[in-house]
Write a protein that holds these residues in place. Structure first.
Motif, mmCIF file in Angstrom:
data_model
loop_
_atom_site.group_PDB
_atom_site.id
_atom_site.type_symbol
_atom_site.label_atom_id
_atom_site.label_comp_id
_atom_site.label_asym_id
_atom_site.label_seq_id
_atom_site.Cartn_x
_atom_site.Cartn_y
_atom_site.Cartn_z
ATOM 1 N N MET A 71 0.824 -1.208 0.000
ATOM 2 C CA MET A 71 0.000 0.000 0.000
ATOM 3 C C MET A 71 0.862 1.264 0.000
ATOM 4 O O MET A 71 1.861 1.338 0.702
ATOM 5 C CB MET A 71 -0.925 0.013 1.221
ATOM 6 N N GLN A 72 0.444 2.232 -0.805
ATOM 7 C CA GLN A 72 1.028 3.573 -0.816
ATOM 8 C C GLN A 72 -0.140 4.530 -0.973
ATOM 9 O O GLN A 72 -0.786 4.556 -2.021
ATOM 10 C CB GLN A 72 2.022 3.735 -1.961
ATOM 11 N N ASP A 73 -0.416 5.263 0.099
ATOM 12 C CA ASP A 73 -1.616 6.095 0.156
ATOM 13 C C ASP A 73 -2.833 5.198 -0.075
ATOM 14 O O ASP A 73 -3.033 4.247 0.643
ATOM 15 C CB ASP A 73 -1.541 7.257 -0.848
ATOM 16 N N ARG A 74 -3.624 5.455 -1.109
ATOM 17 C CA ARG A 74 -4.818 4.652 -1.374
ATOM 18 C C ARG A 74 -4.638 3.741 -2.587
ATOM 19 O O ARG A 74 -5.600 3.289 -3.195
ATOM 20 C CB ARG A 74 -6.025 5.564 -1.545
ATOM 21 N N THR A 75 -3.374 3.490 -2.920
ATOM 22 C CA THR A 75 -3.051 2.659 -4.078
ATOM 23 C C THR A 75 -2.297 1.418 -3.631
ATOM 24 O O THR A 75 -1.368 1.495 -2.835
ATOM 25 C CB THR A 75 -2.181 3.448 -5.079
#
Length: 154
Positions: A71-75
């Motif tokens: 996960m990276q932020d909402r991605t």
């Protein structure tokens, strides 16, 4: 019958073996034996398995594929989709991608990945799964990365 399950740190060695076997053809395609998946260390892979969503495809007790989601932020960044060479073209990659998308944290609004511009089989798979090209990035004179994204179905 293929079964998808979460990988554990003790699976890292077998996953690394599958990863290296799967990426040999990519290295040959791009004329680069030092691509990241081929030089990744066992210790690094163990760290990834412990900290990210890593799924394995099992045929009995044999690991025949794997994929990672971070996960990276909402991605959810999808990486290192690998299938043992003797199992390629039999739906293992599709099963792994489908399972990763289903098991990603609920806050994942979209999925993002990249592959090399010459990797036609990979591009066909990702497009069939609903991924759309967002940009191309030249990283070497012999390699352009194709970045693709897919919104999570609501």
């Amino acid at each position: 019958m293929i079964r998808i399950a979460r990988a554990e740190p003790c699976d890292a060695g077998e996953i690394l073996t599958v990863q290296r076997a799967a990426y040999v053809t990519e290295a040959q395609l791009y004329g680069d034996p030092f691509i990241a998946p081929l030089i990744e260390s066992l210790e690094r892979l163990r760290e990834v398995v412990a900290s990210a969503l890593v799924l394995k495809a099992l045929d009995g007790t044999r690991i025949v594929g794997a994929v990672r989601g971070q996960m990276q932020d909402r991605t959810c960044l999808v990486g290192r989709l690998v299938v043992a060479p003797d199992r390629q073209g039999r739906g293992v990659g599709t099963a792994l991608m489908t399972a990763l998308e289903a098991e990603a944290p609920p806050e994942a609004e979209e999925f993002s990945l990249f592959t090399g511009h010459l990797s036609e089989g990979n591009l066909r798979l990702y497009r069939r799964l609903g991924y759309r090209e967002t940009r191309r990035e030249r990283v070497h004179e012999h390699l352009n990365l194709v970045h693709l994204r897919k919104k999570r179905p609501t």
